[in-house]
Design an enzyme around this catalytic site. Structure first.
Site, mmCIF file in Angstrom:
data_model
loop_
_atom_site.group_PDB
_atom_site.id
_atom_site.type_symbol
_atom_site.label_atom_id
_atom_site.label_comp_id
_atom_site.label_asym_id
_atom_site.label_seq_id
_atom_site.Cartn_x
_atom_site.Cartn_y
_atom_site.Cartn_z
ATOM 1 N N CYS A 2 0.877 -1.161 0.000
ATOM 2 C CA CYS A 2 0.000 0.000 0.000
ATOM 3 C C CYS A 2 0.917 1.214 0.000
ATOM 4 C CB CYS A 2 -0.850 0.055 1.271
ATOM 5 S SG CYS A 2 -1.886 -1.384 1.506
ATOM 6 N N ARG A 27 1.374 1.365 -5.947
ATOM 7 C CA ARG A 27 1.477 0.396 -4.850
ATOM 8 C C ARG A 27 0.124 -0.231 -4.499
ATOM 9 N NH1 ARG A 27 6.366 1.123 -2.300
ATOM 10 N NH2 ARG A 27 5.661 -0.095 -0.519
ATOM 11 N N TRP A 78 -3.870 -1.612 -1.202
ATOM 12 C CA TRP A 78 -3.892 -2.874 -1.947
ATOM 13 C C TRP A 78 -4.381 -3.892 -0.938
ATOM 14 C CZ3 TRP A 78 -3.552 -4.102 -6.886
ATOM 15 C CH2 TRP A 78 -3.373 -5.429 -7.227
ATOM 16 N N ASN A 104 1.030 0.065 5.980
ATOM 17 C CA ASN A 104 1.366 -0.778 4.835
ATOM 18 C C ASN A 104 2.076 -1.999 5.396
ATOM 19 O OD1 ASN A 104 2.380 -1.940 2.473
ATOM 20 N ND2 ASN A 104 4.166 -0.577 2.479
ATOM 21 N N GLY A 105 1.560 -3.194 5.091
ATOM 22 C CA GLY A 105 2.189 -4.418 5.600
ATOM 23 C C GLY A 105 1.122 -5.381 6.089
ATOM 24 N N GLU A 484 8.445 -21.464 -18.102
ATOM 25 C CA GLU A 484 8.326 -20.031 -17.814
ATOM 26 C C GLU A 484 9.554 -19.268 -18.335
ATOM 27 O OE1 GLU A 484 6.020 -18.179 -17.157
ATOM 28 O OE2 GLU A 484 6.863 -16.359 -16.298
ATOM 29 N N LYS A 488 9.309 -16.195 -20.981
ATOM 30 C CA LYS A 488 9.836 -14.858 -20.672
ATOM 31 C C LYS A 488 10.752 -14.387 -21.799
ATOM 32 C CE LYS A 488 7.807 -13.378 -18.042
ATOM 33 N NZ LYS A 488 6.730 -14.095 -17.477
ATOM 34 N N GLU A 491 8.656 -13.492 -24.989
ATOM 35 C CA GLU A 491 7.749 -12.342 -24.966
ATOM 36 C C GLU A 491 8.452 -11.007 -24.780
ATOM 37 O OE1 GLU A 491 4.834 -12.431 -21.815
ATOM 38 O OE2 GLU A 491 6.265 -13.237 -20.390
ATOM 39 N N HIS A 507 13.171 -37.465 -28.923
ATOM 40 C CA HIS A 507 12.034 -37.854 -29.759
ATOM 41 C C HIS A 507 11.728 -36.813 -30.833
ATOM 42 C CE1 HIS A 507 11.361 -41.279 -27.184
ATOM 43 N NE2 HIS A 507 11.434 -40.480 -26.129
ATOM 44 N N LYS A 606 -1.370 -6.380 -20.606
ATOM 45 C CA LYS A 606 -1.253 -6.923 -19.245
ATOM 46 C C LYS A 606 -2.456 -7.795 -18.911
ATOM 47 C CE LYS A 606 0.692 -7.273 -15.215
ATOM 48 N NZ LYS A 606 1.823 -8.218 -15.193
HETATM 49 C C1 F6R Z 1 3.311 -13.567 -19.303
HETATM 50 C C2 F6R Z 1 2.036 -13.122 -18.787
HETATM 51 C C3 F6R Z 1 0.808 -13.761 -19.333
HETATM 52 C C4 F6R Z 1 -0.223 -13.930 -18.215
HETATM 53 C C5 F6R Z 1 -1.552 -14.431 -18.813
HETATM 54 C C6 F6R Z 1 -2.580 -14.708 -17.734
HETATM 55 O O1 F6R Z 1 4.367 -12.877 -18.708
HETATM 56 O O2 F6R Z 1 1.968 -12.240 -17.969
HETATM 57 O O3 F6R Z 1 1.096 -14.975 -19.931
HETATM 58 O O4 F6R Z 1 0.267 -14.831 -17.286
HETATM 59 O O5 F6R Z 1 -2.053 -13.491 -19.713
HETATM 60 O O6 F6R Z 1 -2.847 -13.565 -16.993
HETATM 61 P P1 F6R Z 1 -3.572 -13.657 -15.604
HETATM 62 O O7 F6R Z 1 -2.677 -14.355 -14.660
HETATM 63 O O8 F6R Z 1 -3.850 -12.241 -15.223
HETATM 64 O O9 F6R Z 1 -4.837 -14.436 -15.839
#
Ligand code: F6R
Length: 611
Positions: A2, A27, A78, A104-105, A484, A488, A491, A507, A606
């Site tokens: 927060c 935050r 938050w 905050n915490g 993962e 990363k 993307e 294979h 996002k």
């Molecule tokens: C990759 C990434 C995406 C999300 C995906 C699901 O870095 O951020 O692959 O993981 O779009 O998003 P959430 O978790 O918000 O459902």
């Protein structure tokens, strides 16, 4: 996560507090509030405004209200304990409406403290952990606010940065911190307290950092800081040359790097919010005991990075709770007419809680009478509202498009959930639960040690950024981390990368490897170490450059591979949460070297609210 702020001086501080909160909005932004003390004509009148939603809502409310004061505090929230609601928004007040506090915490022992305070006649109005603090200060207040705050803090366990003001001490703010940040901004005839520097950078560039366990007593002309032993600490202020935009990133080049670096905190807060005295509390999940005892199968639905957390969950739930788990790509789930035996538990994992594919999978599972649990970083998100229960990660808002800290926080929840299910089903004892929790408690410091190795990983990226293709390999608990790691890299750097279970290479995919296609392999201490060593030899025999992620102290592997990334030792079941961190940094540094915008990679968003 927060944002908190406080002002003491002579100016009317409502707009100072509001502007400071705007700088802290990254935050948290599910609710906010400001309180000021008007001392004109000795009236000592408190005015307070709180709103649910982002700061625009608070700003609108403030514009309609006559509110004045030269002592004040503010908060942007938050949610951790208690959903976003006006009653749960800060500042919180004591019973007599005289003492106000922002926090905050996480106060871990809020529940026993709340019961104790209620039995002594205190009235609570919120569901927050924070409210216990203001009632404790009230209990101890005897004319000396610093003393009262100190006594109150001695009773609490957990993390906090707080700012406290009282009608009875109209010229004073008291701040304190333990594990959550707090700075003092030094002005002329005025002083500030804030979660971080950007909040007050437009007013001053002179700061003091409040360290662990310290308490600050602040008036408009004086700042006193005391250590845990009540000794006055002599601190020299420092001057910052930050401008506002770099300050919001706290000096980091990008939000993504800041968020990668925040992971030990995000994971620690997530652990702390659900574990108290070696007991796992998933109360907010509402998960009925008879469902846990009788479920035949668990389905996990998620997308992207959250899907990879689901893979980690599968490994540990099957290992500890002995319940079969299917991990399903959410966008596929509802089209396959899934067979969901009764009773089944469907776990949706979604950082944002707004991913439409995951929500559609929840709806399909609901139609088929499954019990739905969502793991999310956002309280009251759509996925949470459509589920029977929820468990939260406490990573704070993530601004970089590519997930980092929310992912490791999700993994921590998956570990805790697996142990919780195992305990309820009688697969592990209380002593075993405590043993595993002790291991998990150390995860944040292990993550920190990986992050401290950043420069070494940057050196590797400087070598490997020229390659157009990568293969990532891992086995057993190592596989989700390489999935993962490859995602990363794709993307944020636009470099092609594939992840394979190492034994699968022969294979087909091994046809790709050669001197232009490096292999990143997870070869940490595990039950499959010798197997992965064999797989590494196979790709080495085909001239692939190999980077092996290996446990500190493994000197022998250095003779086989080109480069190593060392990680601290941890039992294999819990290795994914550590191993994924250097892979994030590796991808980040390659992307930077290639000049990519890591915070906003091309073609991505996002939150994906379209099918
Ligand atoms: C990759 C990434 C995406 C999300 C995906 C699901 O870095 O951020 O692959 O993981 O779009 O998003 P959430 O978790 O918000 O459902």
């Amino acid at each position: 996560m927060c944002g908190i702020i406080g002002y003491v001086g002579e100016k009317d501080c409502v707009s100072i507090l509001l502007n400071g909160l705007k700088r802290l909005e990254y935050r948290g932004y599910d609710s906010s509030g400001i309180a000021v003390l008007n001392k004109e004509d000795n009236r000592n009148e408190i005015s307070m405004v709180k709103r649910v939603g982002n700061l625009k809502k608070l700003e609108k409310a403030l514009s309609k209200k006559e509110m004045k004061g030269s002592l004040g505090i503010g908060h942007t929230r938050w949610a951790t304990h208690g959903k976003p609601h006006r009653l749960n928004a800060h500042p919180h007040l004591d019973c007599k409406n005289e003492i106000l506090l922002v926090h905050n915490g996480i106060i871990e022992n809020w529940e026993p403290l709340k019961n104790e305070l209620i039995s002594r006649g205190h009235k609570f109005i919120s569901e927050t952990d924070t409210e216990v603090l203001v009632h404790l200060v009230e209990d101890y207040y005897n004319g000396d606010l610093v003393k009262a705050v100190r006594k109150a803090l001695n009773k609490v366990e957990g993390s906090y940065a707080i700012v406290v003001m009282s009608k009875k001490s109209p010229n004073q703010l008291v701040g304190a911190r333990q594990d959550s940040p707090l700075v003092v901004g030094l002005g002329n005839g005025e002083n500030y307290l804030a979660s971080d520097i950007p909040a007050v950078l437009e007013h001053t560039n002179k700061f003091l950092i409040i360290e662990q366990g310290e308490i600050a007593n602040i008036t408009k002309d004086k700042v006193e800081i005391y250590d845990r032993n009540e000794k006055l600490v002599n601190k020299s202020p420092f001057e910052t040359n930050w401008d506002i935009s770099s300050a919001e990133k706290e000096g980091y080049e990008d939000f993504m790097l800041k968020e990668i670096m925040e992971q030990s905190i995000a994971v620690r807060e997530t652990y702390r919010s659900h574990v108290y005295k070696y007991k796992i509390s998933l109360d907010e999940s509402n998960l009925p005991i008879d469902i846990i005892k009788n479920i035949k199968k668990i389905f996990i639905v998620a997308c992207g990075t959250s899907f990879h957390a689901g893979y980690v969950a599968k490994g540990v739930v099957e290992r500890f709770a002995r319940i079969p788990v299917d991990v399903e790509i959410a966008s596929e789930f509802r089209y396959k007419d899934p067979i969901i035996p009764n009773p089944s538990l469907v776990i949706a994992i979604s950082q944002s809680g707004e991913t439409i594919d995951t929500i559609a999978a929840i709806r399909e599972a609901k139609r088929k009478n499954a019990w739905i649990l969502t793991i999310s970083n956002v309280m009251e998100s759509s996925a949470v509202r459509e589920s029977d229960g929820a468990v939260y990660t406490f990573a704070g808002p993530e601004i970089g498009v590519a997930a980092s800290k929310t992912h490791t926080a999700q993994i921590m929840i998956c570990y805790l959930l697996s142990l919780y299910l195992a305990k309820v089903r009688g697969e592990i004892t209380s002593a075993e639960t405590a043993y595993y929790l002790n291991i998990l408690k150390e995860v944040p410091s292990k993550i920190k040690s990986v992050l401290d190795n950043h420069s070494k990983i940057k050196e590797l990226a400087n070598i490997y950024y020229k390659f157009p293709d990568f293969i990532f390999i891992g086995r057993k608990y190592g596989f989700p981390a390489v999935m993962e790691g490859a995602l990363k890299l794709k993307e944020i750097s636009y470099v092609h990368a594939e992840a394979y279970p190492a034994g699968e290479m022969k294979h087909g995919p091994i046809a790709l490897v050669g001197e232009n296609c490096p292999v990143v392999a997870i070869a940490d201490d595990s039950s499959v170490y010798n197997k992965i060593l064999g797989n590494i030899s196979e790709v080495k025999a085909r001239n692939a450059p190999v980077v092996a992620l290996t446990t500190i102290g493994n000197e022998k592997i250095k003779n086989l591979v080109d480069h190593v990334i060392e990680v601290p030792k941890i039992p294999e079941e819990f290795s994914a949460i550590i191993n994924v961190v250097p892979l994030q940094l590796f991808a980040y540094e390659i992307a930077k070297k290639l000049g990519c915008n890591v915070d906003q990679p091309r073609n991505l968003a996002k939150t994906v609210t379209v099918e």
